[in-house]
Design a protein around this motif. Structure first.
Motif, PDB file in Angstrom:
ATOM      1  N   ALA A 173      43.482  43.399  48.966  1.00  0.00           N
ATOM      2  CA  ALA A 173      42.160  42.758  48.992  1.00  0.00           C
ATOM      3  C   ALA A 173      41.234  43.387  47.962  1.00  0.00           C
ATOM      4  CB  ALA A 173      41.563  42.873  50.397  1.00  0.00           C
ATOM      5  N   PHE A 174      41.322  44.705  47.793  1.00  0.00           N
ATOM      6  CA  PHE A 174      40.499  45.406  46.812  1.00  0.00           C
ATOM      7  C   PHE A 174      40.775  44.880  45.404  1.00  0.00           C
ATOM      8  CE2 PHE A 174      39.784  48.861  43.804  1.00  0.00           C
ATOM      9  CZ  PHE A 174      38.523  49.306  44.154  1.00  0.00           C
ATOM     10  N   ARG A 175      42.052  44.735  45.076  1.00  0.00           N
ATOM     11  CA  ARG A 175      42.408  44.245  43.736  1.00  0.00           C
ATOM     12  C   ARG A 175      41.962  42.809  43.534  1.00  0.00           C
ATOM     13  NH1 ARG A 175      48.507  46.718  44.087  1.00  0.00           N
ATOM     14  NH2 ARG A 175      47.944  48.927  43.780  1.00  0.00           N
ATOM     15  N   PHE A 176      42.164  41.974  44.538  1.00  0.00           N
ATOM     16  CA  PHE A 176      41.735  40.582  44.426  1.00  0.00           C
ATOM     17  C   PHE A 176      40.225  40.501  44.230  1.00  0.00           C
ATOM     18  CE2 PHE A 176      39.934  36.860  46.564  1.00  0.00           C
ATOM     19  CZ  PHE A 176      40.505  35.838  45.814  1.00  0.00           C
ATOM     20  N   CYS A 177      39.479  41.267  45.021  1.00  0.00           N
ATOM     21  CA  CYS A 177      38.014  41.225  44.929  1.00  0.00           C
ATOM     22  C   CYS A 177      37.522  41.786  43.601  1.00  0.00           C
ATOM     23  CB  CYS A 177      37.394  41.988  46.092  1.00  0.00           C
ATOM     24  SG  CYS A 177      37.570  41.151  47.686  1.00  0.00           S
ATOM     25  N   ASN A 178      38.181  42.801  43.097  1.00  0.00           N
ATOM     26  CA  ASN A 178      37.809  43.320  41.773  1.00  0.00           C
ATOM     27  C   ASN A 178      38.027  42.268  40.692  1.00  0.00           C
ATOM     28  OD1 ASN A 178      36.690  45.850  42.054  1.00  0.00           O
ATOM     29  ND2 ASN A 178      38.621  46.946  41.899  1.00  0.00           N
ATOM     30  N   ALA A 179      39.152  41.560  40.765  1.00  0.00           N
ATOM     31  CA  ALA A 179      39.427  40.509  39.783  1.00  0.00           C
ATOM     32  C   ALA A 179      38.410  39.373  39.914  1.00  0.00           C
ATOM     33  CB  ALA A 179      40.845  39.981  39.974  1.00  0.00           C
ATOM     34  N   ALA A 180      38.091  38.984  41.154  1.00  0.00           N
ATOM     35  CA  ALA A 180      37.095  37.936  41.365  1.00  0.00           C
ATOM     36  C   ALA A 180      35.718  38.391  40.891  1.00  0.00           C
ATOM     37  CB  ALA A 180      37.054  37.558  42.841  1.00  0.00           C
ATOM     38  N   ASP A 181      35.406  39.657  41.107  1.00  0.00           N
ATOM     39  CA  ASP A 181      34.124  40.206  40.665  1.00  0.00           C
ATOM     40  C   ASP A 181      33.987  40.096  39.153  1.00  0.00           C
ATOM     41  OD1 ASP A 181      31.695  41.650  40.714  1.00  0.00           O
ATOM     42  OD2 ASP A 181      32.755  43.527  40.383  1.00  0.00           O
ATOM     43  N   ALA A 182      35.047  40.462  38.436  1.00  0.00           N
ATOM     44  CA  ALA A 182      35.007  40.415  36.969  1.00  0.00           C
ATOM     45  C   ALA A 182      34.863  38.978  36.461  1.00  0.00           C
ATOM     46  CB  ALA A 182      36.269  41.058  36.403  1.00  0.00           C
TER      47      ALA A 182
ATOM     48  N   VAL B 206      34.953  36.314  49.890  1.00  0.00           N
ATOM     49  CA  VAL B 206      35.214  36.914  51.202  1.00  0.00           C
ATOM     50  C   VAL B 206      35.909  35.921  52.118  1.00  0.00           C
ATOM     51  CG1 VAL B 206      34.133  37.855  53.281  1.00  0.00           C
ATOM     52  CG2 VAL B 206      33.341  38.576  51.022  1.00  0.00           C
ATOM     53  N   LEU B 207      35.501  34.659  52.073  1.00  0.00           N
ATOM     54  CA  LEU B 207      36.132  33.630  52.897  1.00  0.00           C
ATOM     55  C   LEU B 207      37.608  33.489  52.556  1.00  0.00           C
ATOM     56  CD1 LEU B 207      35.840  31.365  54.985  1.00  0.00           C
ATOM     57  CD2 LEU B 207      35.211  29.822  53.110  1.00  0.00           C
ATOM     58  N   VAL B 208      37.934  33.519  51.268  1.00  0.00           N
ATOM     59  CA  VAL B 208      39.336  33.435  50.847  1.00  0.00           C
ATOM     60  C   VAL B 208      40.123  34.635  51.373  1.00  0.00           C
ATOM     61  CG1 VAL B 208      40.877  33.512  48.844  1.00  0.00           C
ATOM     62  CG2 VAL B 208      38.862  32.024  48.817  1.00  0.00           C
TER      63      VAL B 208
ATOM     64  N   ILE C  36      39.460  36.517  54.033  1.00  0.00           N
ATOM     65  CA  ILE C  36      39.612  36.412  55.489  1.00  0.00           C
ATOM     66  C   ILE C  36      40.648  35.358  55.852  1.00  0.00           C
ATOM     67  CG2 ILE C  36      38.427  35.701  57.604  1.00  0.00           C
ATOM     68  CD1 ILE C  36      35.907  36.971  56.495  1.00  0.00           C
ATOM     69  N   ALA C  37      40.591  34.212  55.185  1.00  0.00           N
ATOM     70  CA  ALA C  37      41.538  33.139  55.497  1.00  0.00           C
ATOM     71  C   ALA C  37      42.973  33.577  55.210  1.00  0.00           C
ATOM     72  CB  ALA C  37      41.188  31.887  54.682  1.00  0.00           C
ATOM     73  N   ALA C  38      43.182  34.229  54.076  1.00  0.00           N
ATOM     74  CA  ALA C  38      44.534  34.681  53.732  1.00  0.00           C
ATOM     75  C   ALA C  38      45.045  35.702  54.738  1.00  0.00           C
ATOM     76  CB  ALA C  38      44.540  35.273  52.322  1.00  0.00           C
ATOM     77  N   ALA C  39      44.186  36.647  55.132  1.00  0.00           N
ATOM     78  CA  ALA C  39      44.595  37.672  56.094  1.00  0.00           C
ATOM     79  C   ALA C  39      44.888  37.056  57.455  1.00  0.00           C
ATOM     80  CB  ALA C  39      43.508  38.737  56.201  1.00  0.00           C
ATOM     81  N   ALA C  40      44.020  36.150  57.912  1.00  0.00           N
ATOM     82  CA  ALA C  40      44.214  35.531  59.228  1.00  0.00           C
ATOM     83  C   ALA C  40      45.476  34.678  59.255  1.00  0.00           C
ATOM     84  CB  ALA C  40      42.992  34.695  59.586  1.00  0.00           C
ATOM     85  N   LEU C  41      45.712  33.910  58.199  1.00  0.00           N
ATOM     86  CA  LEU C  41      46.921  33.074  58.150  1.00  0.00           C
ATOM     87  C   LEU C  41      48.183  33.924  58.129  1.00  0.00           C
ATOM     88  CD1 LEU C  41      45.783  30.265  55.674  1.00  0.00           C
ATOM     89  CD2 LEU C  41      46.253  30.027  58.128  1.00  0.00           C
ATOM     90  N   ALA C  42      48.140  35.027  57.381  1.00  0.00           N
ATOM     91  CA  ALA C  42      49.290  35.934  57.361  1.00  0.00           C
ATOM     92  C   ALA C  42      49.534  36.513  58.749  1.00  0.00           C
ATOM     93  CB  ALA C  42      49.060  37.049  56.344  1.00  0.00           C
TER      94      ALA C  42
ATOM     95  N   ALA D 138      37.782  44.678  50.794  1.00  0.00           N
ATOM     96  CA  ALA D 138      36.719  43.880  50.177  1.00  0.00           C
ATOM     97  C   ALA D 138      35.417  44.665  50.122  1.00  0.00           C
ATOM     98  CB  ALA D 138      36.527  42.586  50.960  1.00  0.00           C
ATOM     99  N   ASP D 139      35.102  45.392  51.181  1.00  0.00           N
ATOM    100  CA  ASP D 139      33.878  46.187  51.190  1.00  0.00           C
ATOM    101  C   ASP D 139      33.953  47.313  50.162  1.00  0.00           C
ATOM    102  OD1 ASP D 139      31.280  47.028  52.525  1.00  0.00           O
ATOM    103  OD2 ASP D 139      32.482  48.829  52.831  1.00  0.00           O
ATOM    104  N   ALA D 140      35.143  47.930  50.032  1.00  0.00           N
ATOM    105  CA  ALA D 140      35.294  48.999  49.027  1.00  0.00           C
ATOM    106  C   ALA D 140      35.068  48.468  47.619  1.00  0.00           C
ATOM    107  CB  ALA D 140      36.687  49.621  49.144  1.00  0.00           C
ATOM    108  N   ALA D 141      35.470  47.221  47.380  1.00  0.00           N
ATOM    109  CA  ALA D 141      35.312  46.645  46.041  1.00  0.00           C
ATOM    110  C   ALA D 141      33.915  46.107  45.793  1.00  0.00           C
ATOM    111  CB  ALA D 141      36.335  45.515  45.847  1.00  0.00           C
ATOM    112  N   LEU D 142      33.301  45.507  46.800  1.00  0.00           N
ATOM    113  CA  LEU D 142      32.065  44.757  46.583  1.00  0.00           C
ATOM    114  C   LEU D 142      30.863  45.271  47.367  1.00  0.00           C
ATOM    115  CD1 LEU D 142      33.550  41.145  46.900  1.00  0.00           C
ATOM    116  CD2 LEU D 142      33.309  42.504  44.820  1.00  0.00           C
ATOM    117  N   GLY D 143      31.073  46.146  48.331  1.00  0.00           N
ATOM    118  CA  GLY D 143      30.012  46.473  49.271  1.00  0.00           C
ATOM    119  C   GLY D 143      29.073  47.574  48.859  1.00  0.00           C
ATOM    120  N   SER D 144      29.299  48.200  47.714  1.00  0.00           N
ATOM    121  CA  SER D 144      28.412  49.287  47.312  1.00  0.00           C
ATOM    122  C   SER D 144      27.049  48.737  46.916  1.00  0.00           C
ATOM    123  CB  SER D 144      29.019  50.067  46.140  1.00  0.00           C
ATOM    124  OG  SER D 144      29.257  49.203  45.057  1.00  0.00           O
ATOM    125  N   PRO D 145      25.974  49.432  47.285  1.00  0.00           N
ATOM    126  CA  PRO D 145      24.637  48.956  46.928  1.00  0.00           C
ATOM    127  C   PRO D 145      24.412  49.061  45.424  1.00  0.00           C
ATOM    128  CG  PRO D 145      24.512  51.150  47.889  1.00  0.00           C
ATOM    129  CD  PRO D 145      25.940  50.707  48.029  1.00  0.00           C
TER     130      PRO D 145
END
Length: 327
Positions: A40-49, A69-71, A73-79, A188-195
């Motif tokens: 999730a961290f890698r995906f969110c970093n790529a989406a962030d860029a 974030v929705l993507v 959560i959906a991927a994790a829940a479906l898995a 996701a929080d590690a990638a995007l949640g920093s203030p």
């Protein structure tokens, strides 16, 4: 709860087995099993860029971050649902156990903090700065030896919550889907949640949802650390409870103040506090009223407290199994 209709182990037995296996073999498993939080961290970093462009408006960036974030959560829940479906057919309980082991990283996190202690003891502040990278959001090269030690103790408290208590709590409450959603949100929080300016809007959804999901586990982690303190010769349970009552809400994070305050109070330390980020001094409140000059020995005490609290957690899972069996 002990066995499925097809003879496989039930959820509580799987949870007890997974926590025990992680405690013994977690270092090795961390190298061979995929980590949903890292994915999730890698995906969110790529989406962030790609999506988080500074020239976009605040609302646009907020919506894009929420979509990411929705993507996740959906991927994790479906898995998780897929894993539970296979397990429910009586053929895949081992797959469910592997999924649990992917989400539990308690031993691996413990080992990373131990590496900081060893680096400080063998190479001083410079070696400690290298070892603490990835375990703290602070600017590591502005930390002296005591600052590195404090950051390592804080990292132990955070890891106990986020890598052990929270996934156990999520699985016990919502099964594999809940556990995978939690671990994915951790990444996701590690990638995007920093203030800060960059993630203030794009990462708002990740930070807010992470706070909501971790509200109860963080407080449970603090309680477990406080209960474990009397079993460590130099730790004090009363100090942990007092620090939580007095200082937990002073931490910048809505939830992390609870395990960090428990750790600080139990060990007689002051954690948090002001620190430098480049040439800027970041003002944060002190957590606990003990020594600020933490040492490598204090990291060892924090690791011992972590281990005993983990054993108590295992005991609680076993007690829950016994209670369910008696119903």
């Amino acid at each position: 709860m002990f066995g499925t209709a097809f003879g496989g182990p039930g959820p509580l037995l799987l949870l007890l087995l997974a926590v025990t296996v992680d405690a013994v073999f977690g270092d090795w498993l961390d190298r061979v099993l995929p980590d949903p939080a890292r994915l999730a961290f890698r995906f969110c970093n790529a989406a962030d860029a790609r999506l988080n462009r500074i020239q976009r408006g605040a609302t646009d960036r907020l919506l894009r971050g929420a979509l990411v974030v929705l993507v996740v959560i959906a991927a994790a829940a479906l898995a998780g649902l897929a894993v539970e479906w296979v397990g429910g057919q009586g053929r895949g309980w081992l797959l469910e156990l592997l999924a649990l082991l992917c989400g539990l990283r308690g031993r691996a996190a413990w080992t990373k903090v131990r590496a900081v202690r060893r680096a400080l003891e063998s190479g001083g502040a410079s070696a400690g700065q290298e070892a603490i990278q990835g375990l703290t959001r602070r600017h590591v090269y502005g930390l002296d030896e005591h600052g590195v030690a404090r950051a390592a103790v804080e990292a132990a408290a955070r890891a106990f919550d986020r890598k052990l208590v929270a996934p156990v709590f999520a699985y016990a409450l919502l099964g594999v889907p809940g556990m995978l959603v939690w671990t994915a949100m951790d990444g996701a929080d590690a990638a995007l949640g920093s203030p800060g300016v960059r993630h203030g809007r794009f990462g708002l959804t990740a930070a807010t949802l992470d706070d909501a999901l971790n509200a109860l586990p963080a407080r449970l982690a603090g309680l477990l650390l406080a209960v474990a303190a009397p079993f460590i010769g130099t730790a004090k349970g009363g100090g942990a409870f007092r620090a939580m009552a007095k200082d937990a809400r002073k931490h910048p994070s809505l939830n992390m103040g609870w395990p960090i305050a428990a750790m600080a109070g139990a060990l007689g330390l002051s954690l948090g506090g002001p620190h430098r980020d480049g040439g800027v001094v970041i003002t944060e409140a002190w957590i606990g009223d003990g020594r600020a000059r933490a040492t490598p020995a204090d990291i060892g005490r924090a690791l011992a407290l972590y281990a005993v609290a983990a054993l108590i957690l295992i005991g609680l899972v076993a007690l829950l199994m016994w209670g369910v069996a008696g119903v």
